[in-house]
Design an enzyme around this catalytic site. Sequence first.
Site, PDB file in Angstrom:
ATOM      1  N   LYS A   1      36.044  38.880  42.857  1.00 50.88           N
ATOM      2  CA  LYS A   1      35.615  40.211  43.314  1.00 50.88           C
ATOM      3  C   LYS A   1      34.739  40.899  42.269  1.00 50.88           C
ATOM      4  CE  LYS A   1      38.327  44.511  42.966  1.00 50.88           C
ATOM      5  NZ  LYS A   1      37.403  45.360  42.372  1.00 50.88           N
ATOM      6  N   ASN A   2      35.135  40.780  40.997  1.00 47.32           N
ATOM      7  CA  ASN A   2      34.409  41.472  39.938  1.00 47.32           C
ATOM      8  C   ASN A   2      33.109  40.777  39.558  1.00 47.32           C
ATOM      9  OD1 ASN A   2      36.222  43.616  39.700  1.00 47.32           O
ATOM     10  ND2 ASN A   2      37.573  42.436  38.377  1.00 47.32           N
TER      11      ASN A   2
ATOM     12  N   ARG B   1      34.708  52.115  42.604  1.00 52.90           N
ATOM     13  CA  ARG B   1      34.065  52.393  41.327  1.00 52.90           C
ATOM     14  C   ARG B   1      32.777  51.591  41.172  1.00 52.90           C
ATOM     15  NH1 ARG B   1      34.685  54.448  36.351  1.00 52.90           N
ATOM     16  NH2 ARG B   1      33.875  53.245  34.594  1.00 52.90           N
TER      17      ARG B   1
ATOM     18  N   ASP C   1      40.262  52.561  41.565  1.00 51.45           N
ATOM     19  CA  ASP C   1      41.687  52.642  41.263  1.00 51.45           C
ATOM     20  C   ASP C   1      42.014  53.844  40.378  1.00 51.45           C
ATOM     21  OD1 ASP C   1      42.490  50.403  42.643  1.00 51.45           O
ATOM     22  OD2 ASP C   1      42.132  49.050  40.973  1.00 51.45           O
TER      23      ASP C   1
ATOM     24  N   ASP D   1      43.818  43.199  33.815  1.00 52.99           N
ATOM     25  CA  ASP D   1      44.116  43.153  35.247  1.00 52.99           C
ATOM     26  C   ASP D   1      45.328  42.290  35.582  1.00 52.99           C
ATOM     27  OD1 ASP D   1      42.183  44.922  36.023  1.00 52.99           O
ATOM     28  OD2 ASP D   1      40.763  43.425  36.753  1.00 52.99           O
TER      29      ASP D   1
ATOM     30  N   MET E   1      44.526  49.361  27.571  1.00 59.59           N
ATOM     31  CA  MET E   1      43.222  49.791  28.069  1.00 59.59           C
ATOM     32  C   MET E   1      43.266  50.939  29.073  1.00 59.59           C
ATOM     33  SD  MET E   1      41.472  46.006  28.158  1.00 59.59           S
ATOM     34  CE  MET E   1      39.803  46.575  28.396  1.00 59.59           C
TER      35      MET E   1
END
Length: 431
Positions: A24-25, A95, A119, A314, A336
């Site tokens: 996805k990223n 985002r 998120d 993640d 983070m």
Amino acid sequence: MAPIQYIVEGGHRLSGSIEPSGNKNSALPIIAAALLTEHPVTLENVPRIRDTETLVELIRSVGASAEWRARNTLHIHAKSIRAADLDPELCIRIRASILLAGPLLARCGEVMLPPPGGDVIGRRRLDTHVLALEQLGAKVTATDRLEFRAPKLTGADVFLDEPSVTATENALVAAVAADGVTYLRNAASEPHVQDLANFLVALGAKIEGIGTNTVVVHGQAALGAATYCIQPDHIEVGSLIGLAAVTRSPLRIVRAGVEHLRSIRMGFERLGIVCRVEGDDLIVPSNQTLKIQDDFGGHVPKLEDQPWPAFPADLMSIAIVTATQCEGVILMFEKMFESRMFFVDKLIAMGARIVLCDPHRAIIAGPSRLRGASMISPDIRAGMAMLLAAVCAEGTSTINNADQIERGYERIEERLNALGAKIKRVPERKS
């Protein structure tokens, strides 16, 4: 759109093979970067999830054509695009809308962006994006929206104040269109950043240092057409390792992209979960010790996230749930994001033994017998972690706001049910 709910009957062992979706990223910045070229682009292995669907709507809104040629194949042609006020309703959903700043600035010389959504896992700075694009020649104004203007982009020696993934991606795309050479220092080097850089190279860009923290871009190369296959999602692979462990199930994760799994495998080995590599498949055997490995000298071990190539942020939510089923004590240190650990109260209600020390640290003592419960998914990764907890718990769990899970995991309930899980989606899928 009706809210989505998962009703999960826990306690079933799983078995079989599963292939991770495309990353996805990777897909999001690559879809945005397809606006750089006037020529057609075909993207394969694109995860068909809410975030990619939303970004496809956004690029259509600026004049690009985008159509799905197969379930996971997307054809994009940005022959002519216009700088436009992007739909705030679409931007607030993801985002990744910020990733349109680089390509639209390069093609149109300006772009106006509403504040991006995504998120709720703590503050996520946009400063690095602004600083990087300003150094490449953009003028940035912030009011109720972000306005980027640059009649011309010029190569520069850019030092990012933090190795932000999306800021690196925005700067990388803008640098490809800039006049001259750009040095991106302290750049993020995650697999999805590498995937974007390799896609830009496929278009004709000249980029050195892919996978390192200093990337050199020789700008204004002629960009053409390309067909490009998105790499597998290493975060989904990590989620599936956790799933196999907590259900004590043998799983084969096929085409897992094993070259990007070293730190992930090392993190799970600290929890007593050892995987085996066969070609590009990852095997998770069922006979795991699930015994947390003490640090040298018998000290309480710590699993912490850091920028790539260390253990990914993640996967911290997944690691926390997995640790509840392992023997021993471990400190989880999420560096983070300051709100990512707040879902652990749901796990405590299910029977997990967790002490939340502060927004960044939690101590997990296991193993715990989890009981079914009603939960609300706050974000993609916590939602998937809750799904793991529900699948291994005794009894039935209800996960509300499962829309969040589906923003990051394609048809996950169907794919897990094929392995033997019992997950009912409400409402049922139409197709």
